[in-house]
Design a protein around this motif. Sequence first.
Motif, PDB file in Angstrom:
ATOM      1  N   ILE A  78       0.841  -1.201   0.000  1.00 34.74           N
ATOM      2  CA  ILE A  78       0.000   0.000   0.000  1.00 34.74           C
ATOM      3  C   ILE A  78       0.876   1.251   0.000  1.00 34.74           C
ATOM      4  O   ILE A  78       0.579   2.242  -0.692  1.00 34.74           O
ATOM      5  CB  ILE A  78      -0.941   0.004   1.222  1.00 34.74           C
ATOM      6  CG1 ILE A  78      -1.922  -1.176   1.155  1.00 34.74           C
ATOM      7  CG2 ILE A  78      -1.704   1.321   1.307  1.00 34.74           C
ATOM      8  CD1 ILE A  78      -2.833  -1.176  -0.059  1.00 34.74           C
ATOM      9  N   PHE A  79       1.981   1.205   0.758  1.00 34.92           N
ATOM     10  CA  PHE A  79       2.907   2.341   0.787  1.00 34.92           C
ATOM     11  C   PHE A  79       3.479   2.615  -0.601  1.00 34.92           C
ATOM     12  O   PHE A  79       3.492   3.767  -1.055  1.00 34.92           O
ATOM     13  CB  PHE A  79       4.039   2.067   1.778  1.00 34.92           C
ATOM     14  CG  PHE A  79       5.249   2.950   1.573  1.00 34.92           C
ATOM     15  CD1 PHE A  79       5.239   4.273   1.992  1.00 34.92           C
ATOM     16  CD2 PHE A  79       6.386   2.452   0.946  1.00 34.92           C
ATOM     17  CE1 PHE A  79       6.344   5.091   1.789  1.00 34.92           C
ATOM     18  CE2 PHE A  79       7.507   3.267   0.738  1.00 34.92           C
ATOM     19  CZ  PHE A  79       7.475   4.593   1.164  1.00 34.92           C
ATOM     20  N   TRP A  80       3.910   1.569  -1.294  1.00 39.05           N
ATOM     21  CA  TRP A  80       4.550   1.761  -2.586  1.00 39.05           C
ATOM     22  C   TRP A  80       3.594   2.310  -3.628  1.00 39.05           C
ATOM     23  O   TRP A  80       3.940   3.234  -4.373  1.00 39.05           O
ATOM     24  CB  TRP A  80       5.172   0.459  -3.083  1.00 39.05           C
ATOM     25  CG  TRP A  80       6.472   0.103  -2.428  1.00 39.05           C
ATOM     26  CD1 TRP A  80       6.747  -1.009  -1.683  1.00 39.05           C
ATOM     27  CD2 TRP A  80       7.681   0.880  -2.444  1.00 39.05           C
ATOM     28  NE1 TRP A  80       8.034  -0.984  -1.228  1.00 39.05           N
ATOM     29  CE2 TRP A  80       8.639   0.179  -1.679  1.00 39.05           C
ATOM     30  CE3 TRP A  80       8.036   2.094  -3.017  1.00 39.05           C
ATOM     31  CZ2 TRP A  80       9.935   0.637  -1.488  1.00 39.05           C
ATOM     32  CZ3 TRP A  80       9.332   2.570  -2.821  1.00 39.05           C
ATOM     33  CH2 TRP A  80      10.269   1.851  -2.069  1.00 39.05           C
TER      34      TRP A  80
ATOM     35  N   VAL B 225      14.951   1.657  -9.162  1.00 38.98           N
ATOM     36  CA  VAL B 225      14.571   0.252  -8.951  1.00 38.98           C
ATOM     37  C   VAL B 225      15.377  -0.360  -7.806  1.00 38.98           C
ATOM     38  O   VAL B 225      14.819  -1.052  -6.936  1.00 38.98           O
ATOM     39  CB  VAL B 225      14.755  -0.571 -10.236  1.00 38.98           C
ATOM     40  CG1 VAL B 225      14.480  -2.054  -9.963  1.00 38.98           C
ATOM     41  CG2 VAL B 225      13.825  -0.068 -11.327  1.00 38.98           C
ATOM     42  N   MET B 226      16.685  -0.097  -7.769  1.00 37.51           N
ATOM     43  CA  MET B 226      17.500  -0.669  -6.695  1.00 37.51           C
ATOM     44  C   MET B 226      17.192  -0.010  -5.359  1.00 37.51           C
ATOM     45  O   MET B 226      17.321  -0.631  -4.304  1.00 37.51           O
ATOM     46  CB  MET B 226      18.984  -0.542  -7.035  1.00 37.51           C
ATOM     47  CG  MET B 226      19.416  -1.364  -8.254  1.00 37.51           C
ATOM     48  SD  MET B 226      18.796  -3.070  -8.270  1.00 37.51           S
ATOM     49  CE  MET B 226      19.590  -3.743  -6.808  1.00 37.51           C
ATOM     50  N   GLY B 227      16.743   1.251  -5.377  1.00 35.57           N
ATOM     51  CA  GLY B 227      16.270   1.878  -4.146  1.00 35.57           C
ATOM     52  C   GLY B 227      15.064   1.145  -3.597  1.00 35.57           C
ATOM     53  O   GLY B 227      14.959   0.900  -2.382  1.00 35.57           O
ATOM     54  N   PHE B 228      14.158   0.779  -4.480  1.00 36.77           N
ATOM     55  CA  PHE B 228      12.992  -0.032  -4.112  1.00 36.77           C
ATOM     56  C   PHE B 228      13.433  -1.368  -3.502  1.00 36.77           C
ATOM     57  O   PHE B 228      12.925  -1.799  -2.455  1.00 36.77           O
ATOM     58  CB  PHE B 228      12.134  -0.257  -5.360  1.00 36.77           C
ATOM     59  CG  PHE B 228      11.096  -1.333  -5.233  1.00 36.77           C
ATOM     60  CD1 PHE B 228       9.866  -1.063  -4.658  1.00 36.77           C
ATOM     61  CD2 PHE B 228      11.345  -2.618  -5.695  1.00 36.77           C
ATOM     62  CE1 PHE B 228       8.902  -2.052  -4.538  1.00 36.77           C
ATOM     63  CE2 PHE B 228      10.393  -3.614  -5.585  1.00 36.77           C
ATOM     64  CZ  PHE B 228       9.165  -3.337  -5.007  1.00 36.77           C
ATOM     65  N   VAL B 229      14.386  -2.030  -4.141  1.00 32.06           N
ATOM     66  CA  VAL B 229      14.882  -3.333  -3.674  1.00 32.06           C
ATOM     67  C   VAL B 229      15.551  -3.204  -2.310  1.00 32.06           C
ATOM     68  O   VAL B 229      15.315  -4.012  -1.398  1.00 32.06           O
ATOM     69  CB  VAL B 229      15.858  -3.939  -4.702  1.00 32.06           C
ATOM     70  CG1 VAL B 229      16.541  -5.179  -4.132  1.00 32.06           C
ATOM     71  CG2 VAL B 229      15.138  -4.281  -5.996  1.00 32.06           C
ATOM     72  N   VAL B 230      16.382  -2.197  -2.136  1.00 30.05           N
ATOM     73  CA  VAL B 230      17.109  -2.002  -0.879  1.00 30.05           C
ATOM     74  C   VAL B 230      16.144  -1.737   0.274  1.00 30.05           C
ATOM     75  O   VAL B 230      16.276  -2.314   1.367  1.00 30.05           O
ATOM     76  CB  VAL B 230      18.121  -0.844  -1.011  1.00 30.05           C
ATOM     77  CG1 VAL B 230      18.662  -0.447   0.365  1.00 30.05           C
ATOM     78  CG2 VAL B 230      19.269  -1.244  -1.922  1.00 30.05           C
ATOM     79  N   ILE B 231      15.159  -0.868   0.064  1.00 29.44           N
ATOM     80  CA  ILE B 231      14.189  -0.558   1.125  1.00 29.44           C
ATOM     81  C   ILE B 231      13.424  -1.812   1.533  1.00 29.44           C
ATOM     82  O   ILE B 231      13.240  -2.095   2.724  1.00 29.44           O
ATOM     83  CB  ILE B 231      13.228   0.554   0.665  1.00 29.44           C
ATOM     84  CG1 ILE B 231      13.987   1.882   0.550  1.00 29.44           C
ATOM     85  CG2 ILE B 231      12.065   0.703   1.645  1.00 29.44           C
ATOM     86  CD1 ILE B 231      13.198   3.001  -0.084  1.00 29.44           C
ATOM     87  N   ASN B 232      12.983  -2.603   0.556  1.00 28.46           N
ATOM     88  CA  ASN B 232      12.276  -3.852   0.875  1.00 28.46           C
ATOM     89  C   ASN B 232      13.167  -4.831   1.628  1.00 28.46           C
ATOM     90  O   ASN B 232      12.716  -5.528   2.547  1.00 28.46           O
ATOM     91  CB  ASN B 232      11.759  -4.499  -0.402  1.00 28.46           C
ATOM     92  CG  ASN B 232      10.486  -3.850  -0.916  1.00 28.46           C
ATOM     93  OD1 ASN B 232       9.852  -3.080  -0.217  1.00 28.46           O
ATOM     94  ND2 ASN B 232      10.116  -4.144  -2.140  1.00 28.46           N
TER      95      ASN B 232
END
Length: 418
Positions: free
Chosen positions: A69-71, A96-103
């Motif tokens: 929901i946040f994303w 994209v890698m920022g998304f991966v790192v946060i997850n």
Amino acid sequence: MLMTIVGIYTLFVLISIYTSVMQIGYVNSAKKGKAVLLSENDFIKAANYSVAKERISIANTFVDYIVFIFWIGIGIKFLEQNVSYENEALLNIAIVMGFVVINSLISLPFSYYEKFVLDEKFGFNKSTLGQWIKDTLISFVMTLLFGSLVVWGVYMIISSFDLWWLWSFIFIFAVVVLINMLYPTFRALFFDKLTPLQNEELDAKIKELMEKTGFVSSGVFVSDASKRDARLNAYFGGIGKSKRVVLFDTLIEKLTTRELLAVLGHELGHFAHGDIYKNIALVGAMLLGMFAIFGNLPLSLYTELNISQEPYAVMILLMLFMPVLGFLMMPIMGVVSRHNEYEADKTGSELGGAGGEIELANALKKLVNENKSFPLSHPIYIFFHYTHPPVLERLKELGVDIEEIDKRALGEACQADI
């Protein structure tokens, strides 16, 4: 369109939690009956471990839903507004890698809890905090490095082709095959120490088994897995000439030679039947479906999300929905995989010669005991999650009559949850 996407993900979460709740109720009911395959104390211990794992799974699913929901709410837009590079390729890689790192950071507490609280409590964890941090950092760096290369590849394809989703599928599918080929090498380089099997008699018997099925391997190796975990395992890694037979040192310690050969005979059965290629084909079908869907999303969805229809947005949405499509594919893959397991058991028992089915049955019993695997599961949970048949069904299929199997306990557990 956005509400449809949210609705589908919500339904996926509800079904996931439902199956876990049904499994918890089933196991808690079954553990009150007569012990099956295990001693009474181990039976209860395995049940408690299974329930604890499902509770973590429910918590993890709930957190994943909040993160989803946040994303789609503000997360993708936040990255889009706060990551800036003049080079378009670098911009896409960074977002994209920022998304991966946060997850990855969000999942760390669950990983730590499972390793140092749950596995520690049940006697599985043999790793130190320092070892875990080292492994995590290595995985993190490898994810950044190779993940960035994959993102760059997909970005270039999206930017260059009208039918980009098909070419992206071909590219990612090739990456999946490459990973299967290189997995044993990378694992040996960065995680486990692999040494050639020193037991010459066992090595000769394993190679004799391989010759019977035409399996060509680059060698038989022993992994020092016991420095991290007490579970028993073995795997045949790689494709083509890169294939390796890898035995966990815990497996060699706990199983007799004939039991070990029965387990390897089972794995060779998978090779003889071409199961690895069937599994890769199923994964390929799932990936093709995913890229076909996300390669044709309407522009209105991006408008509703208030984000640009850029390659990074497509890739993030695809990764967000990968668990949903994987969950939908799992029953199909499970049916195929469970059939393959029965056939591999049959081949493994035949390769073992006279009494091969008994040795495989004994090995399965030991694996259940050492890995604290509760031998009973709810049918709905099996349908959605099991790639292997329940061990009791495998033993029945082998035609093995084992005194520890109490059919009444199985029947009572099923009736208690209906």
